[in-house]
Design a protein around this motif. Structure first.
Motif, mmCIF file in Angstrom:
data_model
loop_
_atom_site.group_PDB
_atom_site.id
_atom_site.type_symbol
_atom_site.label_atom_id
_atom_site.label_comp_id
_atom_site.label_asym_id
_atom_site.label_seq_id
_atom_site.Cartn_x
_atom_site.Cartn_y
_atom_site.Cartn_z
ATOM 1 N N MET A 158 100.851 -95.970 15.248
ATOM 2 C CA MET A 158 100.594 -95.715 13.825
ATOM 3 C C MET A 158 100.255 -94.245 13.618
ATOM 4 N N ARG A 159 100.910 -93.623 12.645
ATOM 5 C CA ARG A 159 100.670 -92.204 12.405
ATOM 6 C C ARG A 159 99.272 -92.004 11.844
ATOM 7 N N THR A 160 98.655 -90.907 12.224
ATOM 8 C CA THR A 160 97.293 -90.639 11.771
ATOM 9 C C THR A 160 97.246 -89.721 10.556
ATOM 10 N N ASP A 161 98.389 -89.194 10.106
ATOM 11 C CA ASP A 161 98.363 -88.289 8.960
ATOM 12 C C ASP A 161 99.752 -88.216 8.343
ATOM 13 N N THR A 162 99.930 -87.334 7.361
ATOM 14 C CA THR A 162 101.178 -87.206 6.630
ATOM 15 C C THR A 162 102.065 -86.154 7.267
ATOM 16 N N LEU A 163 103.119 -85.748 6.574
ATOM 17 C CA LEU A 163 104.060 -84.793 7.138
ATOM 18 C C LEU A 163 103.524 -83.369 7.146
ATOM 19 N N HIS A 164 102.379 -83.130 6.523
ATOM 20 C CA HIS A 164 101.793 -81.786 6.568
ATOM 21 C C HIS A 164 100.382 -81.879 7.157
ATOM 22 N N PRO A 165 100.299 -82.338 8.449
ATOM 23 C CA PRO A 165 98.973 -82.606 9.020
ATOM 24 C C PRO A 165 98.484 -81.485 9.914
ATOM 25 N N PRO A 166 97.163 -81.423 10.120
ATOM 26 C CA PRO A 166 96.676 -80.611 11.225
ATOM 27 C C PRO A 166 97.213 -81.146 12.552
ATOM 28 N N TYR A 167 97.298 -82.461 12.645
ATOM 29 C CA TYR A 167 97.919 -83.087 13.805
ATOM 30 C C TYR A 167 98.230 -84.539 13.476
ATOM 31 N N GLY A 168 99.096 -85.136 14.272
ATOM 32 C CA GLY A 168 99.402 -86.546 14.159
ATOM 33 C C GLY A 168 99.694 -87.105 15.529
ATOM 34 N N THR A 169 99.398 -88.367 15.752
ATOM 35 C CA THR A 169 99.680 -89.005 17.035
ATOM 36 C C THR A 169 100.359 -90.340 16.800
ATOM 37 N N GLU A 170 101.250 -90.663 17.725
ATOM 38 C CA GLU A 170 101.932 -91.950 17.679
ATOM 39 C C GLU A 170 102.371 -92.308 19.083
ATOM 40 N N GLY A 171 101.946 -93.465 19.552
ATOM 41 C CA GLY A 171 102.352 -93.917 20.881
ATOM 42 C C GLY A 171 101.894 -93.017 22.009
ATOM 43 N N GLY A 172 100.767 -92.358 21.830
ATOM 44 C CA GLY A 172 100.264 -91.476 22.876
ATOM 45 C C GLY A 172 100.897 -90.097 22.874
ATOM 46 N N GLU B 236 96.178 -97.338 29.728
ATOM 47 C CA GLU B 236 96.107 -98.692 29.186
ATOM 48 C C GLU B 236 96.166 -98.673 27.666
ATOM 49 N N TYR B 237 95.625 -97.635 27.060
ATOM 50 C CA TYR B 237 95.661 -97.495 25.609
ATOM 51 C C TYR B 237 95.585 -96.010 25.288
ATOM 52 N N TYR B 238 95.955 -95.659 24.058
ATOM 53 C CA TYR B 238 95.899 -94.274 23.607
ATOM 54 C C TYR B 238 94.998 -94.190 22.377
ATOM 55 N N ASP B 239 94.340 -93.058 22.229
ATOM 56 C CA ASP B 239 93.320 -92.932 21.199
ATOM 57 C C ASP B 239 93.340 -91.523 20.618
ATOM 58 N N GLY B 240 94.139 -91.315 19.588
ATOM 59 C CA GLY B 240 94.213 -90.013 18.934
ATOM 60 C C GLY B 240 94.466 -88.898 19.930
ATOM 61 N N LEU B 241 93.761 -87.779 19.762
ATOM 62 C CA LEU B 241 93.884 -86.664 20.696
ATOM 63 C C LEU B 241 92.980 -86.844 21.918
ATOM 64 N N ARG B 242 92.154 -87.867 21.924
ATOM 65 C CA ARG B 242 91.236 -88.090 23.044
ATOM 66 C C ARG B 242 91.961 -88.600 24.285
ATOM 67 N N SER C 90 101.032 -87.611 26.835
ATOM 68 C CA SER C 90 101.495 -86.260 27.140
ATOM 69 C C SER C 90 100.545 -85.269 26.493
ATOM 70 N N PHE C 91 100.016 -84.350 27.295
ATOM 71 C CA PHE C 91 99.058 -83.376 26.791
ATOM 72 C C PHE C 91 99.162 -82.100 27.615
ATOM 73 N N ARG C 92 98.574 -81.027 27.117
ATOM 74 C CA ARG C 92 98.665 -79.732 27.786
ATOM 75 C C ARG C 92 97.321 -79.313 28.357
ATOM 76 N N MET C 93 97.377 -78.635 29.487
ATOM 77 C CA MET C 93 96.153 -78.225 30.155
ATOM 78 C C MET C 93 96.327 -76.835 30.759
ATOM 79 N N TRP D 162 90.115 -80.453 23.284
ATOM 80 C CA TRP D 162 89.313 -79.403 22.635
ATOM 81 C C TRP D 162 89.565 -79.411 21.125
ATOM 82 N N VAL D 163 90.817 -79.593 20.733
ATOM 83 C CA VAL D 163 91.120 -79.647 19.303
ATOM 84 C C VAL D 163 90.383 -80.818 18.658
ATOM 85 N N HIS D 164 90.411 -81.971 19.318
ATOM 86 C CA HIS D 164 89.671 -83.123 18.800
ATOM 87 C C HIS D 164 88.189 -82.788 18.628
#
Length: 289
Positions: free
Chosen positions: A1-15, A140-146, A150-153, A260-262
């Motif tokens: 489920m998307r967390t924001d609209t097409l002009h978001p600070p960020y959005g997540t879907e499916g991890g 096992e599950y994904y939770d926003g930016l937490r 796939s993420f960068r480090m 960090w963004v979260h």
């Protein structure tokens, strides 16, 4: 489920996360900060491949200890043409029968590429490198930016004597604490078991007695980790140090950008200008000592 609209600070879907302009600018500033620390301390820039050999990660006990996190990559088997594979892909997933055996892995952390890239070498001196890369984890599950697939480090990795490896993590632990304090970000430093090793194995038991991994937590989410590995990776990858008997010791420090963004978005209640200003000011304060 998307967390924001097409002009978001960020959005997540499916991890998977998509960052907008504000979050992207924040990541840029954070990365410049961590990279500046590393280069100032003599670390050499490095780039590791986004894909690593499955056999290479097997040498590091990754599939023995963390098969649940593993993600691998393959190519389409075109022996019977591409029509069936194309149809399956359009439906959302390509079945294993349409794929060649997977010989490449999507690494779960950036420093694996450092150790495999130095495999079979003898270092002329204590060495530190810094690099940024994409990490991949089957959770096992994904939770926003937490918690993302796939993420960068950004990491700073030390290879050399035990003393050098320890100094590296002690130094960056201090910098991280000062940086968070200058931002006003409330973080807690806690001992943890190293994700490189099985939590129930003998190395994990030893770490509970003598911790070699620390995490900086914001609201229970790890935004930075401080890890020493003794000579595990030096031994597995046959990395030596000139003038030292036995394999090189290693340590690494990791900063996960999306986390960090979260943390910053949460702490500043979505005020991106305030977050950017605080990070820029903290960067300058830490640089001045």
């Amino acid at each position: 489920m998307r967390t924001d609209t097409l002009h978001p600070p960020y959005g997540t879907e499916g991890g998977l996360a998509t960052l907008g302009a504000e979050a992207t600018e924040l990541v840029r500033l954070l990365d410049e900060t961590f990279r500046e620390w590393a280069l100032r301390d003599g670390a050499r820039p490095m780039t590791a491949p986004a894909l690593l050999p499955v056999a290479g990660l097997a040498k590091l006990d990754f599939y023995q200890n963390f098969p649940q996190l593993a993600l691998v990559a393959s190519r389409l088997n075109l022996a019977d043409g591409s029509a069936s594979a194309a149809g399956a892909a359009a439906a959302g997933a390509v079945p294993g029968a349409e794929l060649d055996p997977a010989a490449l892995a999507l690494p779960s952390t950036v420093c694996y590429g450092v150790y495999l890239g130095h495999a079979g070498t003898v270092l002329a001196e204590n060495t530190a490198v810094t690099l940024v890369g994409q990490c991949f984890r089957n959770e096992e599950y994904y939770d926003g930016l937490r918690r993302l697939m796939s993420f960068r480090m950004r990491e700073v990795v030390a290879l050399g004597t035990a003393e050098f490896a320890q100094r590296n993590v002690d130094h960056y632990a201090g910098l991280t604490e000062r940086f968070a304090r200058a931002i006003g970000l409330p973080v807690v430093r806690e001992a943890a078991t190293d994700p490189f090793f099985d939590r129930e194995g003998p190395r994990a038991l030893m770490q509970r007695l003598i911790p070699v991994k620390y995490e900086f937590l914001y609201g229970g989410t790890s935004i930075a980790s401080i890890n020493t590995h003794r000579n595990f990776f030096g031994e597995r990858c046959d990395i030596g140090l000139d003038g030292q008997d036995g394999p090189a010791f290693t340590s690494c420090v990791g900063f996960g950008f999306e986390r960090w963004v979260h943390a910053l978005a949460d702490h500043f209640a979505g005020d991106w200008d305030a977050a950017l200003t605080a990070v820029a000011r903290a960067r300058a304060d830490v640089a001045q000592g």
